[in-house]
Design a protein around this motif. Structure first.
Motif, PDB file in Angstrom:
ATOM      1  N   TYR A   1       5.629  53.841  12.715  1.00 58.00           N
ATOM      2  CA  TYR A   1       6.918  52.953  12.870  1.00 58.00           C
ATOM      3  C   TYR A   1       6.426  51.551  12.473  1.00 58.00           C
ATOM      4  O   TYR A   1       5.627  50.719  13.359  1.00 58.00           O
ATOM      5  CB  TYR A   1       7.271  53.201  14.260  1.00 58.00           C
TER       6      TYR A   1
ATOM      7  N   SER B   1       8.004  52.518  20.344  1.00 53.64           N
ATOM      8  CA  SER B   1       7.268  53.616  19.958  1.00 53.64           C
ATOM      9  C   SER B   1       7.202  54.642  21.482  1.00 53.64           C
ATOM     10  O   SER B   1       7.007  55.833  21.437  1.00 53.64           O
ATOM     11  CB  SER B   1       5.742  53.568  19.877  1.00 53.64           C
TER      12      SER B   1
ATOM     13  N   ARG C   1       9.088  58.096  21.407  1.00 54.90           N
ATOM     14  CA  ARG C   1       8.137  59.305  21.070  1.00 54.90           C
ATOM     15  C   ARG C   1       7.212  60.081  22.152  1.00 54.90           C
ATOM     16  O   ARG C   1       6.544  61.181  21.818  1.00 54.90           O
ATOM     17  CB  ARG C   1       7.358  59.022  19.842  1.00 54.90           C
TER      18      ARG C   1
ATOM     19  N   SER D   1       2.371  43.396  18.233  1.00 57.64           N
ATOM     20  CA  SER D   1       2.813  44.542  17.266  1.00 57.64           C
ATOM     21  C   SER D   1       4.310  44.100  16.957  1.00 57.64           C
ATOM     22  O   SER D   1       4.714  44.299  15.641  1.00 57.64           O
ATOM     23  CB  SER D   1       3.098  46.076  17.626  1.00 57.64           C
TER      24      SER D   1
END
Ligand code: PMV
Length: 360
Positions: A17, A182, A185, A225
């Motif tokens: 991602y 994220s 997930r 990020s």
């Protein structure tokens, strides 16, 4: 007073991602696919004391007042040092969870209660800070689940439903994603795909895998990020990236369903280089690599050239993840210790995703 203890593992993406379609909702530009970890996780506790006004309190320490502190009962658990910005970000997210609870519960025939008063939240990670394991994924997953359990009128019924229903897991994952992309997930496992709003468990015929993480560096990230998600779009290599990553994600599903280790290893290798090449070629280039990362990659080029018996990937950091068959892990550890003896090595197996541990 009600107190809920949860645990959520981190996950390691094989198709990444990177780049968002909608930054506010954390909607990804492309599909991604990860392996859920097990012991590298966050243990979180949320406590609600009913009162007249809603407020959030982060408890930055282990609590000696608790007879048996469940957070620190986990081996190697460490309470992270959150700065005020991180505490505010988590508090805003917990507020979002409270606001979203009635509609989410209603969708599953459950009732939400009105949560007003003091919400005290605590968390501990079983991995060191900045170790290259994404703590935001595991901490947002664990705290979302704990907060939402408190929002259920009947927390025990919610718990039973969460364990039994992959649809409910996916709904909680959607909510968690809005706090940290994220993290969505980390609700299932061992393999989870994510595209748009949707996460799904991916069928696999793979043997059990172990993730060996060579810790090249543990300094905090020079580029966050969130910043990386923005900058990659300025790379000339961004053109075609969404189509390539989506295709890779579909290919990876096929390889997993056939248990085709070598094809997965080659695909993850290409994907890792592609994401890092985006970092290296954007308008304001940056790198997460350290000299040690390059040394390991050069060694792996030789080591894997005749036999792709490891799936290699790197996240937004200098550390190198080497995923091997669990039955081969002891040999790999010996080999890695021989070549990179001075370097700390984390080891974890694949896992099944977030769970509620205790309601009291
Ligand atoms: O969830 P974020 O915004 O921290 O992004 C994570 C991005 C990578 O870890 C680099 C890749 C991924 O898919 O996990």
């Amino acid at each position: 007073m009600i107190r809920v203890l949860t645990r959520a593992p981190s996950n390691i993406a094989l198709v990444k991602y990177m780049g968002k379609d909608d930054a506010r909702a954390n909607l990804p530009a492309n599909g991604s696919l990860s392996m859920t970890l097990d012991g590298l996780c966050t243990v979180a506790e949320v406590e609600w004391n009913p009162g007249a006004e809603l407020s959030f309190v982060w408890k930055p320490v282990a609590d000696p007042a608790l007879e048996s502190d469940k957070l620190t009962a986990f081996p190697t658990a460490r309470v992270p040092l959150l700065n005020q910005a991180a505490v505010d970000r988590m508090s805003r997210h917990l507020m979002r969870v409270i606001e979203s609870a009635p509609a989410l519960m209603a969708g599953f025939g459950l009732e939400a209660r009105s949560v007003v008063g003091t919400v005290v939240f605590r968390a501990a990670n079983t991995f060191p800070a900045s170790s290259g394991i994404a703590s935001s994924a595991s901490s947002f997953a664990a705290l979302t689940l704990a907060m939402l359990t408190i929002c259920a009128e009947d927390a025990k019924a919610f718990h039973a439903r969460f364990d039994a229903s992959s649809e409910l897991k996916q709904a909680v994952a959607r909510l968690s994603r809005q706090g940290s992309g994220s993290s969505c997930r980390s609700f299932d496992g061992p393999f989870v795909s994510w595209r748009g709003e949707t996460t799904a468990s991916v069928p696999s015929k793979m043997p059990e895998l172990t993730d060996l993480v060579l810790l090249v560096g543990t300094a905090p990230k020079s580029v966050s990020s969130s910043e990386a998600h923005l900058r990659v779009k300025t790379s000339p290599l961004w053109q075609g990236r969404v189509e390539r990553a989506n295709r890779r994600s579909d290919d990876l599903k096929r390889h997993l369903s056939r248990g085709d280790f070598e094809s997965i290893a080659r695909l993850a290798w290409d994907e890792m280089w592609e994401m890092h090449s985006l970092f290296h070629t954007c308008a304001e280039p940056f790198t997460y690599w350290e000299p040690g990362s390059v040394t390991i990659l050069k060694w792996l080029v030789q080591r894997l050239k005749d036999r792709w018996d490891a799936i290699v990937t790197m996240d937004a950091g200098p550390n190198v993840h080497i995923l091997v068959r669990s039955e081969d892990a002891a040999n790999w550890k010996t080999e890695l210790a021989h070549h990179f003896g001075g370097m700390p090595l984390l080891s974890d197996t694949q896992g099944a995703g977030a769970s509620i541990l205790e309601i009291s």
